[in-house]
Each structure stands twice: as structure tokens, then as C-alpha cells.
Scaffold this active site. Structure first.
Site, mmCIF file in Angstrom:
data_model
loop_
_atom_site.group_PDB
_atom_site.id
_atom_site.type_symbol
_atom_site.label_atom_id
_atom_site.label_comp_id
_atom_site.label_asym_id
_atom_site.label_seq_id
_atom_site.Cartn_x
_atom_site.Cartn_y
_atom_site.Cartn_z
ATOM 1 N N LYS A 9 8.079 65.721 7.829
ATOM 2 C CA LYS A 9 8.470 65.429 9.289
ATOM 3 C C LYS A 9 9.949 65.295 9.093
ATOM 4 O O LYS A 9 10.594 65.271 8.029
ATOM 5 C CB LYS A 9 7.676 64.166 9.572
ATOM 6 C CG LYS A 9 6.257 64.414 10.070
ATOM 7 C CD LYS A 9 5.606 63.039 10.165
ATOM 8 C CE LYS A 9 4.056 63.102 10.746
ATOM 9 N NZ LYS A 9 3.283 61.920 11.077
ATOM 10 N N TYR A 49 0.385 67.753 19.021
ATOM 11 C CA TYR A 49 -0.170 66.645 19.036
ATOM 12 C C TYR A 49 -0.944 66.316 20.147
ATOM 13 O O TYR A 49 -1.255 65.037 20.569
ATOM 14 C CB TYR A 49 0.995 65.606 18.850
ATOM 15 C CG TYR A 49 1.271 65.411 17.322
ATOM 16 C CD1 TYR A 49 0.391 64.825 16.376
ATOM 17 C CD2 TYR A 49 2.657 65.565 17.019
ATOM 18 C CE1 TYR A 49 0.795 64.538 15.042
ATOM 19 C CE2 TYR A 49 3.060 65.311 15.691
ATOM 20 C CZ TYR A 49 2.054 65.019 14.618
ATOM 21 O OH TYR A 49 2.476 64.644 13.290
ATOM 22 N N PHE A 57 2.061 55.706 21.730
ATOM 23 C CA PHE A 57 2.983 56.102 20.862
ATOM 24 C C PHE A 57 3.315 57.375 21.092
ATOM 25 O O PHE A 57 4.259 58.160 20.488
ATOM 26 C CB PHE A 57 2.567 55.901 19.515
ATOM 27 C CG PHE A 57 1.166 56.451 18.833
ATOM 28 C CD1 PHE A 57 1.283 57.766 18.636
ATOM 29 C CD2 PHE A 57 0.198 55.653 18.953
ATOM 30 C CE1 PHE A 57 0.110 58.533 18.188
ATOM 31 C CE2 PHE A 57 -0.984 56.496 18.538
ATOM 32 C CZ PHE A 57 -0.887 57.694 18.169
ATOM 33 N N ARG A 85 -4.322 64.675 1.872
ATOM 34 C CA ARG A 85 -4.304 63.297 2.468
ATOM 35 C C ARG A 85 -4.159 62.511 1.462
ATOM 36 O O ARG A 85 -3.567 61.137 1.779
ATOM 37 C CB ARG A 85 -5.540 63.150 3.307
ATOM 38 C CG ARG A 85 -5.166 64.316 4.614
ATOM 39 C CD ARG A 85 -6.099 63.843 6.140
ATOM 40 N NE ARG A 85 -5.569 62.436 6.477
ATOM 41 C CZ ARG A 85 -4.965 62.285 7.563
ATOM 42 N NH1 ARG A 85 -4.580 63.457 8.455
ATOM 43 N NH2 ARG A 85 -4.927 61.083 8.042
ATOM 44 N N THR A 91 -2.209 56.137 7.169
ATOM 45 C CA THR A 91 -1.131 56.633 8.353
ATOM 46 C C THR A 91 0.034 55.349 8.315
ATOM 47 O O THR A 91 1.103 55.712 8.562
ATOM 48 C CB THR A 91 -1.859 56.457 9.722
ATOM 49 O OG1 THR A 91 -2.800 57.425 9.690
ATOM 50 C CG2 THR A 91 -0.764 56.909 10.851
ATOM 51 N N ARG A 102 3.361 58.257 1.642
ATOM 52 C CA ARG A 102 3.641 57.290 2.773
ATOM 53 C C ARG A 102 4.380 55.801 2.368
ATOM 54 O O ARG A 102 5.105 55.246 2.766
ATOM 55 C CB ARG A 102 2.566 57.221 3.737
ATOM 56 C CG ARG A 102 2.365 58.635 4.440
ATOM 57 C CD ARG A 102 1.272 58.691 5.155
ATOM 58 N NE ARG A 102 1.368 59.678 6.348
ATOM 59 C CZ ARG A 102 0.524 60.154 7.220
ATOM 60 N NH1 ARG A 102 -0.667 59.551 6.815
ATOM 61 N NH2 ARG A 102 0.718 60.868 8.092
ATOM 62 N N ASN A 112 6.409 58.300 9.236
ATOM 63 C CA ASN A 112 5.578 58.322 7.732
ATOM 64 C C ASN A 112 5.839 59.722 7.069
ATOM 65 O O ASN A 112 4.861 59.856 6.254
ATOM 66 C CB ASN A 112 4.238 57.747 8.122
ATOM 67 C CG ASN A 112 3.763 58.689 9.129
ATOM 68 O OD1 ASN A 112 3.935 59.681 9.468
ATOM 69 N ND2 ASN A 112 2.282 58.347 9.412
ATOM 70 N N HIS A 115 2.756 64.941 7.543
ATOM 71 C CA HIS A 115 1.359 65.317 8.087
ATOM 72 C C HIS A 115 0.523 66.053 7.353
ATOM 73 O O HIS A 115 0.818 66.739 6.433
ATOM 74 C CB HIS A 115 1.907 65.981 9.455
ATOM 75 C CG HIS A 115 0.598 66.648 10.253
ATOM 76 N ND1 HIS A 115 -0.299 65.666 11.272
ATOM 77 C CD2 HIS A 115 -0.102 67.739 10.143
ATOM 78 C CE1 HIS A 115 -1.060 66.424 11.482
ATOM 79 N NE2 HIS A 115 -1.263 67.784 10.822
ATOM 80 N N GLU A 126 -4.708 74.086 12.917
ATOM 81 C CA GLU A 126 -3.029 73.800 12.673
ATOM 82 C C GLU A 126 -2.257 74.876 11.985
ATOM 83 O O GLU A 126 -1.179 75.016 12.102
ATOM 84 C CB GLU A 126 -3.067 72.420 12.134
ATOM 85 C CG GLU A 126 -3.546 71.280 13.105
ATOM 86 C CD GLU A 126 -3.586 69.809 12.567
ATOM 87 O OE1 GLU A 126 -3.656 68.909 13.034
ATOM 88 O OE2 GLU A 126 -3.003 69.637 11.311
HETATM 89 P P1 IDP Z 1 -2.266 60.748 10.614
HETATM 90 O O1 IDP Z 1 -1.023 61.311 10.733
HETATM 91 O O2 IDP Z 1 -2.600 59.967 9.429
HETATM 92 O O3 IDP Z 1 -3.408 61.717 10.608
HETATM 93 P P2 IDP Z 1 -2.822 60.048 13.455
HETATM 94 O O4 IDP Z 1 -3.731 58.760 13.732
HETATM 95 O O5 IDP Z 1 -3.364 61.400 13.657
HETATM 96 O O6 IDP Z 1 -2.416 59.889 11.730
HETATM 97 O O7 IDP Z 1 -1.302 59.911 14.173
HETATM 98 C C1 IDP Z 1 -0.407 61.002 14.331
HETATM 99 C C2 IDP Z 1 0.827 60.506 13.880
HETATM 100 O O8 IDP Z 1 1.297 59.740 15.191
HETATM 101 C C3 IDP Z 1 0.988 59.644 12.913
HETATM 102 O O9 IDP Z 1 1.296 60.200 11.554
HETATM 103 C C4 IDP Z 1 2.251 58.610 13.219
HETATM 104 O O10 IDP Z 1 3.414 59.424 12.981
HETATM 105 C C5 IDP Z 1 2.065 58.631 14.640
HETATM 106 N N1 IDP Z 1 1.285 57.417 14.918
HETATM 107 C C6 IDP Z 1 -0.159 57.118 14.718
HETATM 108 N N2 IDP Z 1 -0.360 55.895 15.346
HETATM 109 C C7 IDP Z 1 0.790 55.201 15.553
HETATM 110 C C8 IDP Z 1 1.188 54.005 16.101
HETATM 111 O O11 IDP Z 1 -0.010 52.950 16.199
HETATM 112 N N3 IDP Z 1 2.514 53.774 16.258
HETATM 113 C C9 IDP Z 1 3.431 54.696 16.440
HETATM 114 N N4 IDP Z 1 2.922 55.804 15.718
HETATM 115 C C10 IDP Z 1 1.937 56.054 15.343
HETATM 116 MG MG MG Z 2 -3.897 63.048 12.399
#
Ligand code: IDP
Ligand code: MG
Length: 140
Positions: A9, A49, A57, A85, A91, A102, A112, A115, A126
Site C-alpha cells: 500500500k 474495495y 472507514f 496472509r 488487519t 503488519r 497496515n 493487502h 483481484e
Molecule cells: P484485510 O485487508 O485484512 O483483508 P479488510 O477487513 O478486508 O481487511 O479491510 C480492508 C482494508 O480496509 C484494511 O486492510 C484496512 O486498510 C482498512 N480497514 C479495515 N477495517 C478498518 C477500520 O476499522 N478502520 C480503518 N480502516 C480499516
Molecule cells: Mg480484505
């Protein structure tokens, strides 16, 4: 031996973590099958997304993901989805296991660093979002 999509990212690229992250991929025997540097337009980021549209968010995530270049990777090898992963960690960096990307480099739930696709269905979609078939090394 399905491929998965990995992204460094904008925070990871900005902080020059690309080499470190690719080193981790190589070190566990995952295979880099495709690679490019891109900068997402807002509309592209929203589409990528889309599953998170409407969440609190979402807008901030789109701003963040379009704030600078990203590195997109097609990652192959046995159990590539799960193993990538595992390298990434949870996350929320504060909840991620030690020695994950992360945990070591993430600065917030949003920022973080990386992805990774979360299932065979999303991995296929994707990868196709960023790569044409002839931009991906075939499996041997
Ligand atoms: P992942 O990347 O671990 O699969 P997802 O739930 O798919 O997590 O969320 C996608 C991205 O959205 C996360 O990697 C993060 O950058 C952002 N994100 C997810 N949850 C939150 C939150 O509660 N606050 C702020 N950003 C979030
Ligand atoms: Mg995800």
C-alpha cells in the site's frame, strides 16, 4: 497452486518497505509471478474495495489507497492465499502476530502496509483487476 494478489500500500512504498516485503515472500518459497507499480484513480480504488462501500472507514480508505503509488504482485505457490496472509498478519497491526509485516510496520488499522486476497474467488477477481493473463508468469 492458485495465485493470489498482494499489494504494498502507499504507506509501504513511501517508507521504502518494498524490498523487505518481497524478501519475505522469497524467503518462504512463495513465487512472484507478476509485478507492477501503479497509482490508483479514486474510481478504481472504489471498485477494488467495493465490498467495503458504506462502511465508516470507506472514504478514508479510498483517500489513503490513492495517496501514492502502490506495488501490485501476483503471488503463487502452494497455499499462496493463506501463506501470504500469514506473512501479512491481522488487519489491525496491534493484534497481528510478531514477525508479521503488519505487526512490524503497520501504524494503524487503515495504514497496515499490505493487502492480500482472502479466498480463491476474490484472489481470481483481484488478480484480474490488475493483470492481463499475458502479464502473469505461467505455472511450471
Ligand atoms: P484485510 O485487508 O485484512 O483483508 P479488510 O477487513 O478486508 O481487511 O479491510 C480492508 C482494508 O480496509 C484494511 O486492510 C484496512 O486498510 C482498512 N480497514 C479495515 N477495517 C478498518 C477500520 O476499522 N478502520 C480503518 N480502516 C480499516
Ligand atoms: Mg480484505
Amino acid at each position: 497452486m492458485a495465485n493470489t494478489l498482494g499489494i504494498v500500500k502507499p504507506d509501504g512504498v513511501r517508507r521504502k518497505l518494498v524490498g523487505n516485503i518481497m524478501g519475505r515472500i522469497e524467503n518462504v518459497g512463495l513465487i512472484l509471478r507478476g509485478l507492477k507499480v501503479v497509482r490508483l484513480e479514486k474510481e478504481e480504488a472504489r471498485k477494488f474495495y467495493a465490498v467495503h462501500e458504506g462502511k465508516p472507514f470507506f472514504n478514508s480508505l479510498i483517500e489513503f489507497m490513492t495517496s501514492g503509488p502502490i506495488v501490485v504482485m501476483v503471488i503463487g505457490g502452494h497455499d499462496s492465499i493463506e501463506r501470504w496472509r500469514d506473512l501479512m498478519g491481522a488487519t489491525d497491526p496491534a493484534k497481528a502476530r510478531y514477525n508479521t509485516i503488519r505487526r512490524e510496520f503497520g501504524t494503524s488499522v487503515e495504514k497496515n502496509v499490505v493487502h492480500g486476497s482472502d479466498s480463491p474467488v476474490t484472489a481470481r477477481a483481484e488478480v484480474a483487476f490488475f493483470f492481463k493473463d499475458d502479464e502473469i508468469l505461467p505455472k511450471e
